[in-house]
Design a protein around this motif. Structure first.
Motif, PDB file in Angstrom:
ATOM      1  N   ARG A   6       6.002  -3.879   1.365  1.00  0.00           N
ATOM      2  CA  ARG A   6       4.731  -4.525   1.009  1.00  0.00           C
ATOM      3  C   ARG A   6       4.598  -5.855   1.726  1.00  0.00           C
ATOM      4  O   ARG A   6       5.559  -6.545   2.042  1.00  0.00           O
ATOM      5  CB  ARG A   6       4.605  -4.689  -0.514  1.00  0.00           C
ATOM      6  CG  ARG A   6       5.323  -5.846  -1.165  1.00  0.00           C
ATOM      7  CD  ARG A   6       6.826  -5.807  -1.083  1.00  0.00           C
ATOM      8  NE  ARG A   6       7.529  -6.771  -1.884  1.00  0.00           N
ATOM      9  CZ  ARG A   6       7.625  -8.077  -1.663  1.00  0.00           C
ATOM     10  NH1 ARG A   6       7.061  -8.614  -0.626  1.00  0.00           N
ATOM     11  NH2 ARG A   6       8.298  -8.855  -2.479  1.00  0.00           N
ATOM     12  N   ALA A   8       2.651  -9.373   1.008  1.00  0.00           N
ATOM     13  CA  ALA A   8       2.154  -9.964  -0.237  1.00  0.00           C
ATOM     14  C   ALA A   8       1.593 -11.375  -0.044  1.00  0.00           C
ATOM     15  O   ALA A   8       2.154 -12.347  -0.529  1.00  0.00           O
ATOM     16  CB  ALA A   8       3.289  -9.976  -1.268  1.00  0.00           C
ATOM     17  N   PRO A   9       0.478 -11.493   0.640  1.00  0.00           N
ATOM     18  CA  PRO A   9      -0.101 -12.832   0.821  1.00  0.00           C
ATOM     19  C   PRO A   9      -0.819 -13.302  -0.447  1.00  0.00           C
ATOM     20  O   PRO A   9      -1.252 -12.478  -1.251  1.00  0.00           O
ATOM     21  CB  PRO A   9      -1.122 -12.619   1.943  1.00  0.00           C
ATOM     22  CG  PRO A   9      -1.572 -11.195   1.747  1.00  0.00           C
ATOM     23  CD  PRO A   9      -0.363 -10.444   1.253  1.00  0.00           C
ATOM     24  N   SER A  10      -0.922 -14.609  -0.587  1.00  0.00           N
ATOM     25  CA  SER A  10      -1.761 -15.165  -1.662  1.00  0.00           C
ATOM     26  C   SER A  10      -3.144 -15.383  -1.074  1.00  0.00           C
ATOM     27  O   SER A  10      -3.261 -15.983   0.001  1.00  0.00           O
ATOM     28  CB  SER A  10      -1.207 -16.510  -2.132  1.00  0.00           C
ATOM     29  OG  SER A  10       0.067 -16.326  -2.672  1.00  0.00           O
ATOM     30  N   ARG A  40      -0.316  -6.198  -1.139  1.00  0.00           N
ATOM     31  CA  ARG A  40      -0.365  -6.750  -2.499  1.00  0.00           C
ATOM     32  C   ARG A  40      -0.952  -8.144  -2.427  1.00  0.00           C
ATOM     33  O   ARG A  40      -0.490  -8.969  -1.633  1.00  0.00           O
ATOM     34  CB  ARG A  40       1.075  -6.827  -3.028  1.00  0.00           C
ATOM     35  CG  ARG A  40       1.171  -7.387  -4.429  1.00  0.00           C
ATOM     36  CD  ARG A  40       2.616  -7.454  -4.864  1.00  0.00           C
ATOM     37  NE  ARG A  40       3.191  -8.760  -4.632  1.00  0.00           N
ATOM     38  CZ  ARG A  40       4.491  -9.014  -4.567  1.00  0.00           C
ATOM     39  NH1 ARG A  40       5.370  -8.033  -4.676  1.00  0.00           N
ATOM     40  NH2 ARG A  40       4.932 -10.242  -4.358  1.00  0.00           N
ATOM     41  N   ASP A  42      -1.227 -11.590  -4.018  1.00  0.00           N
ATOM     42  CA  ASP A  42      -0.560 -12.434  -5.018  1.00  0.00           C
ATOM     43  C   ASP A  42      -1.548 -13.475  -5.526  1.00  0.00           C
ATOM     44  O   ASP A  42      -1.553 -14.624  -5.086  1.00  0.00           O
ATOM     45  CB  ASP A  42       0.683 -13.093  -4.404  1.00  0.00           C
ATOM     46  CG  ASP A  42       1.848 -12.110  -4.283  1.00  0.00           C
ATOM     47  OD1 ASP A  42       1.661 -10.916  -4.578  1.00  0.00           O
ATOM     48  OD2 ASP A  42       2.951 -12.549  -3.901  1.00  0.00           O
ATOM     49  N   TYR A 184       5.636 -17.106  -9.488  1.00  0.00           N
ATOM     50  CA  TYR A 184       5.702 -15.966  -8.571  1.00  0.00           C
ATOM     51  C   TYR A 184       6.888 -15.018  -8.850  1.00  0.00           C
ATOM     52  O   TYR A 184       6.771 -13.799  -8.688  1.00  0.00           O
ATOM     53  CB  TYR A 184       5.776 -16.526  -7.142  1.00  0.00           C
ATOM     54  CG  TYR A 184       6.544 -15.702  -6.186  1.00  0.00           C
ATOM     55  CD1 TYR A 184       5.942 -14.607  -5.554  1.00  0.00           C
ATOM     56  CD2 TYR A 184       7.885 -15.975  -5.924  1.00  0.00           C
ATOM     57  CE1 TYR A 184       6.648 -13.829  -4.671  1.00  0.00           C
ATOM     58  CE2 TYR A 184       8.595 -15.192  -5.043  1.00  0.00           C
ATOM     59  CZ  TYR A 184       7.984 -14.123  -4.424  1.00  0.00           C
ATOM     60  OH  TYR A 184       8.688 -13.341  -3.571  1.00  0.00           O
ATOM     61  N   SER A 188       6.409 -10.492  -8.920  1.00  0.00           N
ATOM     62  CA  SER A 188       6.822  -9.854  -7.674  1.00  0.00           C
ATOM     63  C   SER A 188       7.870  -8.765  -7.943  1.00  0.00           C
ATOM     64  O   SER A 188       7.799  -7.657  -7.393  1.00  0.00           O
ATOM     65  CB  SER A 188       7.385 -10.929  -6.734  1.00  0.00           C
ATOM     66  OG  SER A 188       7.750 -10.355  -5.511  1.00  0.00           O
ATOM     67  N   ARG A 202      10.650 -10.487   4.346  1.00  0.00           N
ATOM     68  CA  ARG A 202       9.893 -11.724   4.127  1.00  0.00           C
ATOM     69  C   ARG A 202      10.615 -12.877   4.806  1.00  0.00           C
ATOM     70  O   ARG A 202      11.698 -12.703   5.357  1.00  0.00           O
ATOM     71  CB  ARG A 202       9.675 -11.977   2.635  1.00  0.00           C
ATOM     72  CG  ARG A 202      10.922 -12.042   1.799  1.00  0.00           C
ATOM     73  CD  ARG A 202      10.560 -12.170   0.317  1.00  0.00           C
ATOM     74  NE  ARG A 202      11.749 -12.178  -0.532  1.00  0.00           N
ATOM     75  CZ  ARG A 202      11.711 -12.168  -1.854  1.00  0.00           C
ATOM     76  NH1 ARG A 202      10.544 -12.147  -2.481  1.00  0.00           N
ATOM     77  NH2 ARG A 202      12.817 -12.185  -2.554  1.00  0.00           N
ATOM     78  N   HIS A 206      12.574 -17.479   1.432  1.00  0.00           N
ATOM     79  CA  HIS A 206      12.729 -16.773   0.164  1.00  0.00           C
ATOM     80  C   HIS A 206      14.175 -16.384  -0.155  1.00  0.00           C
ATOM     81  O   HIS A 206      14.423 -15.709  -1.150  1.00  0.00           O
ATOM     82  CB  HIS A 206      11.863 -15.512   0.155  1.00  0.00           C
ATOM     83  CG  HIS A 206      10.403 -15.799  -0.076  1.00  0.00           C
ATOM     84  ND1 HIS A 206       9.915 -16.210  -1.294  1.00  0.00           N
ATOM     85  CD2 HIS A 206       9.331 -15.757   0.750  1.00  0.00           C
ATOM     86  CE1 HIS A 206       8.610 -16.388  -1.209  1.00  0.00           C
ATOM     87  NE2 HIS A 206       8.230 -16.135   0.024  1.00  0.00           N
TER      88      HIS A 206
HETATM   89  N1  GLU Z   1       3.192 -14.402  -2.019  1.00  0.00           N
HETATM   90  C1  GLU Z   1       4.533 -14.624  -1.564  1.00  0.00           C
HETATM   91  C2  GLU Z   1       4.501 -15.465  -0.315  1.00  0.00           C
HETATM   92  O1  GLU Z   1       3.518 -15.403   0.410  1.00  0.00           O
HETATM   93  C3  GLU Z   1       5.186 -13.293  -1.313  1.00  0.00           C
HETATM   94  C4  GLU Z   1       6.614 -13.357  -0.958  1.00  0.00           C
HETATM   95  C5  GLU Z   1       7.238 -11.985  -1.019  1.00  0.00           C
HETATM   96  O2  GLU Z   1       7.089 -11.255  -0.037  1.00  0.00           O
HETATM   97  O3  GLU Z   1       7.850 -11.627  -2.000  1.00  0.00           O
HETATM   98  O4  GLU Z   1       5.410 -16.199  -0.039  1.00  0.00           O
END
Ligand code: GLU
Length: 442
Positions: A6, A8-10, A40, A42, A184, A188, A202, A206
């Motif tokens: 996935r 997963a942008p905000s 996804r 976020d 977050y 997630s 990612r 992270h």
């Molecule tokens: N929304 C998170 C970010 O942009 C997602 C990180 C992830 O891939 O779990 O950093």
């Protein structure tokens, strides 16, 4: 193994080259393994997330050709997260804390002054039910921390190799804020479990989250995906990208006339041991993608490199790949003539303007041009006309090579470089050719 991954942008801003690279590696991995690429959103931060940004992200990914197989937004799944919160409370992994931000800050300062790591001291675990009732009586509402199991967590990272993190060195992460909103970390994990995510690609920012989240997956009875943390992109001078994000958004690069495939081709190979190549489709990138070729050190994104690659990508593009984006008069033959001279597709307009005029001729030797004009062939002009004409001019004037061709090119186009003159001459046509050879703007 077919991977479910996935991106997963905000939806709190536009996507830029940094997170687009994350989207791209996820996409390439999904396609290479016959798996699924899930988008996804976020958007649990309802203050900063907007539908307009969500739509912009979908548009930009679509423009790049990174089509997702499934999509969902976290805001649709609040009940699932509430259930997970209840479950963690029930199995004793989530505990109520009452410290205010100021009290926490004071604890940190004291720890630092004693040269201790500023890790939350778990004082809240010592609170009795009566203590908690008294604090709530005071008007405090708890925030909730996940109780880490103090072990060393280890995983085989697809890019970084074996990673070990001693969880005793981390504070128990807050999963639920005092106002009931979620950070977050938990949503997630819940999503990854419910959507059967098998691999998480990612950024390396992270890595610490991953260490804590591995225990959250386990505490919720989910299987832990494999992880690959890529190094972050920097600007051309090695500076953090965040300063320049405005100008490096996909929107902006698109508005500047860059090809989606130039962006993809560059981002897929930056910071890898594979060469940057001017691919005109995603297929060769899908085939050749190998995460083990991604470097652990940060890669530099240089707009000049994108510009150079953009030109090469255009030069490799067939007419079919541009047909719906070029002016109506550009057919396959004209594309073959003009395409090799483009840096951006929009430059087509400049060459069409040179064909149609008016062009201000560059004239150094008017007599020579006049003599050449007198030798222009009669009848219909085609791609052989230039050769016949310049052959006759050579014969009569004794000029050859650059001394022959350059004054003619400069007079006919106003420039000293450009598409092959054998194609340009019939496009410019006899009338404008004669006028330009007389030095008239035509
Ligand atoms: N929304 C998170 C970010 O942009 C997602 C990180 C992830 O891939 O779990 O950093």
């Amino acid at each position: 193994m077919s991977e479910r991954v996935r991106f997963a942008p905000s939806p709190t801003g536009y996507i830029h080259v940094g997170n687009t690279r994350t989207a791209l590696v996820n996409y390439l991995c999904a396609k290479q393994t016959g798996g699924s690429f899930i988008l996804r959103l976020d958007d649990t931060d309802s203050e900063r997330s907007t539908e307009a940004y969500a739509e912009a992200i979908r548009e930009d990914l679509t423009w790049l050709g990174l089509q997702w197989d499934e999509t969902f937004a976290q805001s649709e799944r609040m009940e699932n997260y509430a259930t997970a919160v209840d479950r963690l409370k029930a199995n004793g992994r989530l505990y109520a804390c009452y410290e205010t931000p100021e009290e926490l800050e004071l604890k940190r300062k004291v720890q630092l002054s004693r040269s201790l790591p500023p890790v939350y001291d778990r004082a809240a675990l010592e609170l009795s039910d009566a203590d908690k009732a008294a604090l709530e009586e005071e008007g405090r509402t708890p925030h909730w921390r996940f109780k880490l199991d103090h072990q060393t967590v280890q995983w085989e990272d697809g890019i970084r190799g074996t990673v070990e993190v001693d969880l005793a060195s981390l504070s128990d992460p807050v999963l639920v804020r005092a106002d009931g909103t979620l950070l977050y970390t938990l949503p997630s994990v819940v999503d990854d479990i419910d959507y059967g995510i098998t691999k998480v690609f990612r950024g390396e920012d992270h890595v610490t989250n991953t260490a804590a989240q591995i225990q959250v997956y386990e505490a919720l009875g989910g299987s832990v995906p494999s992880f690959s943390h890529h190094a972050l992109l920097t600007g051309a001078q090695g500076e953090g990208l965040s300063k320049r994000l405005g100008s490096l958004s996909i929107r902006d690069l698109r508005a500047q006339g860059f090809e989606a495939m130039a962006i993809n081709a560059l981002l897929a190979r930056l910071g890898t041991s594979d060469p940057v190549e001017p691919f005109t489709s995603l297929d060769p990138l899908v085939e050749s993608f190998d995460e083990s070729h991604m470097s652990r050190s940060s890669a530099r994104f240089d707009p000049a490199e994108l510009s150079a690659l953009n030109a090469k990508v255009l030069h490799h593009m067939s007419f079919d790949q541009v047909a719906d984006r070029v002016p109506a008069e550009v057919d396959e033959a004209l594309w073959q003539t003009l395409g090799p001279n483009l840096n951006r597709l929009g430059d087509l307009q400049d060459w069409l303007a040179i064909i149609h005029g008016p062009v201000t001729p560059v004239v150094d030797d008017a007599d020579f041009l006049s003599e050449a004009s007198g030798l222009l062939p009669e009848g219909d002009w085609d791609d052989d006309t230039w050769k016949a004409w310049t052959g006759a001019v050579r014969e009569q004037t004794g000029r050859k090579g650059k001394g022959l061709f350059m004054p003619l090119r400069q007079a006919l186009t106003g420039l000293d470089h450009g598409p092959e003159m054998k194609h340009m001459l019939p496009l410019i046509g006899p009338e404008r050719t004669k006028a330009r050879l007389r030095g008239e703007a035509a």
